[in-house]
Design an enzyme around this catalytic site. Structure first.
Site, PDB file in Angstrom:
ATOM      1  N   LYS A  20     -39.750  50.063  -2.901  1.00  0.00           N
ATOM      2  CA  LYS A  20     -40.389  51.451  -2.928  1.00  0.00           C
ATOM      3  C   LYS A  20     -40.866  52.006  -1.682  1.00  0.00           C
ATOM      4  O   LYS A  20     -41.009  53.218  -1.374  1.00  0.00           O
ATOM      5  CB  LYS A  20     -41.800  51.513  -3.868  1.00  0.00           C
ATOM      6  CG  LYS A  20     -41.260  51.187  -5.377  1.00  0.00           C
ATOM      7  CD  LYS A  20     -41.129  52.435  -5.781  1.00  0.00           C
ATOM      8  CE  LYS A  20     -40.590  52.306  -7.451  1.00  0.00           C
ATOM      9  NZ  LYS A  20     -40.148  53.536  -8.134  1.00  0.00           N
TER      10      LYS A  20
ATOM     11  N   SER B  67     -35.954  43.459  -6.792  1.00  0.00           N
ATOM     12  CA  SER B  67     -36.523  44.869  -6.337  1.00  0.00           C
ATOM     13  C   SER B  67     -38.020  44.818  -5.894  1.00  0.00           C
ATOM     14  O   SER B  67     -38.453  45.471  -5.471  1.00  0.00           O
ATOM     15  CB  SER B  67     -36.284  45.798  -7.497  1.00  0.00           C
ATOM     16  OG  SER B  67     -37.007  45.052  -8.552  1.00  0.00           O
TER      17      SER B  67
END
Length: 505
Positions: free
Chosen positions: A51, A305
């Site tokens: 992110k 991720s």
């Protein structure tokens, strides 16, 4: 569209703060699946998640006037930490609005990266509404976690790195999907340069908003979403991410929470990384893809991720990982209620390790046991075990896919002893966790005294912990002591234990 995103990705300013993460081969998983499985390690970013890429790229491109007014977001997850660090690096005021129910560790993590945290409301919608109030009243810029071209472009640098790092031909890239920012960015870059490479989105069955949109041909809102994989718990795919994904994503695979847990174990075995559930989606998708298409000798890349997982979540993951992999079978088996029954049953299991064994005396004829057994990875191992038991006339029910059995009943088997159980004494044992240890225990005691209660769970330690109820009359206690010495395992008499007296006697 693709040319525009290619330009945006190539000019993204992510490396002021993000790192180029490594691409690692997964040797154990590769050997097992018969393909070369690669893992893109976004868990190694400064905020342990991808992110930071999109958040920094967006904030870095704000005007000086926008930077002066500050940025705001509503988030209880990885976007909050990414935006907090991005704003800190650029010297910009950041406010993160979080629900009051947000775990304290996440609140502390955001504060540690320099952002001001406002706790508002009990759910995300209330936090989001307050963040929009700050936008309206103070002119702050709202930084969307996924549905923004600059955020998408920042995430797309992962695709750029994959193509640069991979020296062999790539067959498919698997990407977790929540709101779609990551899969849109990666797909846009890869399809612009290497359209022959498949880009496959992977979603949790509890929040498969992209799969639902592709089936309907338009964006849809799921009536509810599950939060086990909280990093992808999104009800509606983003508007801009849908525009890209609907053209560039070749396929969407959905995976269950059990399959996610199994993938978390696979990642740990190959990398020693502890991924978050959303972070393991892509690996779970790779496994399902190989099984579905029976492909061999392909180069398959999974994006790990993130790794922002609450420590207390790991207990649940470890309990169901083997079931998710199909390597643990949960059975309800009826055996005769007589001395020696446990031993005969365990002998039939051969060298298969027992992971759990629960029993409480019910009546004088039949005993109902709850047992977990590890089986091999080969197809049909589960069915073979059940067939062997049924061939010996044991009534068997397979509970491996029973949600109530897996998550509730296994912790509730037992209860108070019926009135027919007399002279019960409770003992706690520790015995070496090795093949034959449980059978030795049963051979020594199980033929001589009636077992009225039995509980064993594999804890992954060197010693197994077992709780046993034995019906022993007063005149046989001295004889029992002799057998316990013969057994040679450490033991404790828990007959007067308060918990036993309250819940089991």
């Amino acid at each position: 569209m693709l040319n525009e995103y290619l330009r945006k990705i190539l000019t993204s300013r992510v490396y002021d703060v993000a790192i180029e993460t490594p691409l690692h081969i997964a040797p154990f998983l590769s050997e097992r699946l018969g393909n070369q499985i690669w893992i893109k390690r976004e868990d190694e970013q400064p905020v342990y998640s991808f992110k930071i890429r999109g958040a920094y790229n967006k904030v870095a491109q704000l005007t000086e006037e926008e930077k002066a007014r500050g940025v705001v977001a509503a988030s209880a997850g990885n976007h909050a930490q990414g935006l907090a660090l991005a704003a800190k690096e650029l010297g910009i005021k950041a406010v993160i609005v979080m629900p009051r129910t947000t775990p304290d560790i996440k609140v502390r993590s955001v504060k540690a990266r320099g952002a001001r945290v406002v706790l508002h409301g009990d759910a995300f919608d209330e936090a989001f509404a307050y963040s929009q109030k700050l936008v309206a009243e103070k002119g702050m810029t709202y930084i969307h976690p996924y549905d923004d071209p600059e955020v998408i472009a920042g995430q797309g640098t992962i695709g750029m790195e994959i193509l640069r790092q991979m020296k062999q031909p790539v067959d498919a890239v698997f990407v977790p999907v929540g709101g779609g920012g990551l899969v849109a960015g990666v797909a846009a870059y890869i399809k612009a340069l290497k359209p022959e490479i498949k880009v496959i989105g992977v979603e949790s069955t509890e929040s498969a908003c992209l799969a639902a949109a592709l089936e309907a041909g338009q964006r849809v809102t799921l009536p509810e979403v599950g939060i086990f994989a909280d990093g992808v718990a999104v009800a509606t795919i983003g508007e801009e991410t849908w525009r890209i994904a609907s053209e560039c994503v070749d396929e969407v695979i959905t995976v269950t929470p059990d399959e996610i847990c199994a993938a978390l174990k696979d990642i740990f075995d190959d990398t020693r990384a502890v991924a978050e559930p959303a972070g393991a989606l892509a690996v779970a998708g790779v496994k399902k893809y190989v099984e579905r298409y029976a492909c061999e000798e392909q180069n398959l890349i999974a994006v790990l991720s993130g790794a922002n997982v609450n420590f207390d979540r790991l207990r649940y993951v470890s309990e169901v990982a083997e079931i998710g992999e199909g390597r643990e079978v949960i059975l309800a088996v009826t055996i005769p209620e007589e001395p020696g029954s446990f031993q005969r049953f365990c002998s039939l299991l051969g060298k298969r390790p027992i992971t759990e064994f629960n029993y409480r005396f019910g009546d004088s004829e039949h005993a109902q046991i709850y047992v977990g057994v590890k089986v091999g990875p080969e197809p049909g191992a589960r069915a073979e075990l059940i067939s062997e038991l049924r061939a010996e006339s044991y009534p068997v029910m397979d509970l491996s896919d029973n949600e109530v059995a897996k998550y509730h009943i296994r912790h509730m088997v037992g209860g108070l002893a019926p009135a027919s159980v007399t002279n019960e004494r409770l003992y706690r044992f520790e015995f070496p966790e090795r093949p034959g240890a449980l059978l030795k225990f049963l051979r020594t005691l199980g033929k001589r005294f009636n077992i009225s209660l039995f509980h064993y769970r594999n804890h992954g330690a060197a010693s197994g912990r077992t709780l046993v109820g034995l019906q022993v009359s007063d005149d046989k206690i001295e004889q029992l002591q002799g057998y316990l010495l013969e057994l040679g395992y450490p033991y404790w008499d828990e007959t007067e234990n308060t918990a036993y007296q309250l819940f089991l006697r």
